[in-house]
Design a protein around this motif. Structure first.
Motif: not given
Length: 278
Positions: A50-57, A233-236, A269-273
């Motif tokens: 969901p946070l990575l998004g579309d990475i095709a290509g 983005a910084l989501v815990e 954990s957390y996600t950082l973009r």
């Protein structure tokens, strides 16, 4: 001991773990499923989508990729992916797995600090780093500079990592949450001596000593900003993909572990973009 001695001990430990994690008998990472099912994704990458998004290509590099299960999963989402790891055994197992699955993924052996010696600078749309990577790095500013050097202008870092507040907890206390270890980056690492790895395996480790450093959330964010990245983005999260606090966690259907009695008390954990500015 010097920093190079600490890192050499960690490398030996991960060389020891790699064949156990890549076992084809259902133990370890259960890698047979990637061979049997060409659409299988790791639970980590499923969580990230969901946070990575579309990475095709996209052209991507997975830093500290270990045996490549997440790397292969990224390739199955349509990216052209290179995996990098300092452990020769991990890279060998990753290459073997990719050959068995038929996924077109390149794997390169290098310490992450020297990634720019073996990979082209400013060439990647995506730098991906998964859970359990940053604790092996002595200085977070050095890592941030490597990330910035690898990313093309406008490229994105996607980092999901165990929260530094979790790394500061004492997992030997099984009745409540207990802070014991440094939250902030220290010059000297924490030393561990453990013959077991974090997944089911049939053989104890022989290279048992490891050395780890924590890095605070503020230190990580500041290092990336100072390296020319903009935090988007910084989501815990209230979960982590292994039983980090034995006796206090429940496994969910998504492969994530959550606190049983103390849910919501602490981030796990957390996600950082972050995006490299032009």
């Amino acid at each position: 001991m010097s920093t190079s001695d600490y890192l050499a001990a960690n490398e030996a430990n991960w060389d020891d773990r790699a064949p156990l994690h890549a076992a084809r008998d259902g133990s370890g990472y259960g890698v047979d499923r990637y061979i049997d099912d060409p659409a299988a994704l790791s639970e980590v990458v499923k969580f990230d989508r969901p946070l990575l998004g579309d990475i095709a290509g996209l052209t991507a590099v997975h830093l500290q990729c270990h045996i490549g299960t997440d790397t292969i999963s990224l390739a199955r989402l349509g990216a052209t992916v290179t995996g990098l790891d300092f452990s020769a055994e991990s890279v060998a197992e990753a290459r073997k797995l990719a050959a068995d699955t038929g996924d077109a993924v390149e794997f390169v052996r290098s310490d992450v600090h020297r990634a720019l010696d073996v990979l082209p600078a400013a060439a990647f749309d995506l730098v991906y780093t998964g859970v359990g990577a940053l604790c092996w790095l002595p200085r977070i500013t050095d890592w941030a500079a490597v990330v910035a050097g690898l990313l093309a202008p406008g490229g994105t870092l996607h980092l999901r990592e165990a929260h530094p507040i979790l790394w500061a907890m004492d997992e030997s206390v099984t009745t409540d949450l207990a802070l014991r270890y440094p939250y902030f980056e220290q010059v000297d690492p924490l030393e561990w001596d453990d013959a077991e790895t974090y997944v089911e395996s049939s053989t104890p480790l022989t290279a048992t000593k490891t050395y780890e450093w924590n890095h605070s959330l503020g230190e990580i964010v500041t290092a990336l900003i100072e390296s020319g990245l903009r935090i988007e983005a910084l989501v815990e999260h209230q979960s982590v993909p292994w039983e980090a606090l034995p006796g206090q966690m429940t496994l969910g259907d998504d492969g994530e572990w959550r606190l049983t009695e103390r849910a919501g008390v602490a981030p796990l954990s957390y996600t950082l973009r972050a995006v490299k500015t032009a």
